[in-house]
Design a protein around this motif. Sequence first.
Motif, short mmCIF file in Angstrom:
data_model
loop_
_atom_site.label_atom_id
_atom_site.label_comp_id
_atom_site.label_asym_id
_atom_site.label_seq_id
_atom_site.Cartn_x
_atom_site.Cartn_y
_atom_site.Cartn_z
N VAL A 59 0.84 -1.21 0.00
CA VAL A 59 0.00 0.00 0.00
C VAL A 59 0.87 1.26 0.00
O VAL A 59 0.60 2.22 -0.72
CB VAL A 59 -0.96 0.00 1.22
CG1 VAL A 59 -1.74 1.30 1.30
CG2 VAL A 59 -1.91 -1.20 1.14
N PHE A 60 1.93 1.24 0.79
CA PHE A 60 2.84 2.39 0.86
C PHE A 60 3.47 2.66 -0.51
O PHE A 60 3.49 3.81 -0.98
CB PHE A 60 3.94 2.12 1.90
CG PHE A 60 5.05 3.13 1.90
CD1 PHE A 60 4.84 4.40 2.41
CD2 PHE A 60 6.29 2.82 1.38
CE1 PHE A 60 5.86 5.34 2.42
CE2 PHE A 60 7.32 3.74 1.38
CZ PHE A 60 7.10 5.02 1.90
N ALA A 61 3.96 1.62 -1.17
CA ALA A 61 4.60 1.78 -2.48
C ALA A 61 3.63 2.32 -3.51
O ALA A 61 3.97 3.22 -4.29
CB ALA A 61 5.19 0.44 -2.93
N LEU A 62 2.41 1.79 -3.52
CA LEU A 62 1.41 2.26 -4.48
C LEU A 62 0.95 3.68 -4.18
O LEU A 62 0.65 4.46 -5.09
CB LEU A 62 0.21 1.30 -4.49
CG LEU A 62 0.50 -0.12 -4.98
CD1 LEU A 62 -0.75 -0.99 -4.87
CD2 LEU A 62 1.00 -0.11 -6.42
N SER A 63 0.91 4.03 -2.88
CA SER A 63 0.48 5.38 -2.50
C SER A 63 1.46 6.44 -2.99
O SER A 63 1.07 7.58 -3.25
CB SER A 63 0.31 5.48 -0.99
OG SER A 63 1.55 5.49 -0.32
N LEU A 64 2.74 6.07 -3.12
CA LEU A 64 3.74 7.02 -3.60
C LEU A 64 3.42 7.51 -5.01
O LEU A 64 3.66 8.67 -5.34
CB LEU A 64 5.13 6.39 -3.57
CG LEU A 64 5.72 6.07 -2.20
CD1 LEU A 64 7.06 5.37 -2.35
CD2 LEU A 64 5.88 7.34 -1.37
N PHE A 86 -4.67 10.14 7.99
CA PHE A 86 -4.59 8.68 7.81
C PHE A 86 -3.55 8.07 8.74
O PHE A 86 -3.81 7.06 9.41
CB PHE A 86 -4.24 8.36 6.36
CG PHE A 86 -5.42 8.28 5.43
CD1 PHE A 86 -6.19 7.14 5.36
CD2 PHE A 86 -5.76 9.37 4.63
CE1 PHE A 86 -7.29 7.06 4.50
CE2 PHE A 86 -6.85 9.31 3.77
CZ PHE A 86 -7.62 8.16 3.71
N LEU A 87 -2.36 8.68 8.79
CA LEU A 87 -1.27 8.13 9.58
C LEU A 87 -1.59 8.16 11.07
O LEU A 87 -1.46 7.14 11.77
CB LEU A 87 0.02 8.90 9.30
CG LEU A 87 1.28 8.46 10.04
CD1 LEU A 87 1.55 6.98 9.82
CD2 LEU A 87 2.47 9.30 9.58
N GLY A 108 -1.69 -2.22 8.05
CA GLY A 108 -1.37 -2.59 6.67
C GLY A 108 -1.94 -1.65 5.63
O GLY A 108 -1.35 -1.52 4.54
N ILE A 109 -3.05 -0.96 5.93
CA ILE A 109 -3.68 -0.11 4.92
C ILE A 109 -3.73 1.36 5.35
O ILE A 109 -3.15 2.23 4.69
CB ILE A 109 -5.11 -0.61 4.60
CG1 ILE A 109 -5.05 -2.03 4.03
CG2 ILE A 109 -5.81 0.33 3.63
CD1 ILE A 109 -6.40 -2.66 3.76
N ILE A 110 -4.41 1.65 6.47
CA ILE A 110 -4.66 3.06 6.84
C ILE A 110 -3.35 3.79 7.14
O ILE A 110 -3.08 4.86 6.57
CB ILE A 110 -5.61 3.13 8.05
CG1 ILE A 110 -6.96 2.51 7.70
CG2 ILE A 110 -5.79 4.59 8.50
CD1 ILE A 110 -7.93 2.42 8.87
N ALA A 111 -2.52 3.24 8.02
CA ALA A 111 -1.26 3.90 8.37
C ALA A 111 -0.32 3.96 7.16
O ALA A 111 0.42 4.94 6.99
CB ALA A 111 -0.59 3.17 9.52
#
Length: 426
Positions: A59-64, A86-87, A108-111
């Motif tokens: 999720v982090f990689a895709l959010s970038l 969100f964080l 896994g998702i929100i943070a």
Amino acid sequence: MTSRSRLHYSFYIIISSFVILFFNSGARFAIGVIFKPVIAEFGWSRSAISMAFFLHMIVFALSLILVGRLYDRYGPKWIIIISTFFLSGGCFLISLIHSLWQFFICYGIIAAIGLGGTSATLISVITSKWFEKNRGFAVSLALSGNCLGQFALIPLFSIFILQYSWRALYFFLGLIMLILNITLALLVIRGDPEAIGLKPFGYENAKDIEKKKGQSSLTQNLQDLDLREAMRSYSFWLFLFTMFVCGSGDFLVTTHLVALATDYNISAVTAANMLGWYGLMSLGGILIAGPASDVVENKIPIALTFVIRFFLFFLVLKYQGLLSFYIFALAFGFTSLITSPLTPTLMGRLYGSSHIGFLTGFIITIHHLAGGFWAYLGGLIFDKTGSYRLIFILSLIMAFMAIFSSILIKEKRHHRRSVSDQKEIS
């Protein structure tokens, strides 16, 4: 702000960026400290928590990618504010969880979404816009918040957990970031100097500079390669594999180092100190890597990174004790950010500057996905075998392969007319 007697506004940007990344690193690396306390409370397996980390990294990689597009359109202020909600919200919810599926959603998702919008990637873009002179050094100063945050906060987190709990840790971490990030985003952070009537620090007549570079830049841009064209060269795939190995090692260690050390009767506080020193040593690596690449080719410091890692994995496989773990943490930390400044510079040398943002973003995404997968694989192997030995053997082999894959990169300017030739060579 334009008066010579006052500090240029760009330095407020550096300070604000440093503070955001300081606490961002705490949220990012706290997983290594809470690993065993969460297992002790819920009885979950290491592979289960590692799988949550894998999801977090996806999720982090895709959010970038999304953050980059939104930044170009709306600027940094609201991205930082919404991402902080969100964080911080993810941290608050983590402090309340009672089941594994809740941990997957909250951590896994929100943070993970929130981390994407307050990450080093966005901060480096913001900082670079405020500096015409000493831009690389300015970005390094801002990014040092990441390193120093890990160094200062992780040992404190371990002590805090012993005194209170991992739930209280996440609650207060979320609260601090909520207050600081939103305050800085509203009152200080600006994405464009011209929007508030200022010029970047060290600004000289940009039109004259462009006039000097004009024709050569235009010619160069016509020959720059995009992602599809870069993929036709074997150098791109060699570097992509190298960064896959880099990410796998980085996040295997940051996720499992504390758990590994405490398996050998080293106290949780001492193990957290190792992870903290890991962060401080990474600052040394990032400050040395950039200047080194100006003297020698980019691939030389990258190859040396994996030479060091090869011997470090061998060290931990051979010896398991306080001294060997400290040597491992310090030296591995030194290598952990060496590729950060070298990735965009290498892509620029190989394929030109027109698509450097997308090329670098693609490689960083693979780097993080590899890290999440390898961290999960480490937890899974531990659950199956009762030891991290196999994952360290695999990591040693991968580091050995990465030495040669980085050396074989053809570090010269690739042009469209030569891509077909390189494809035949590969």
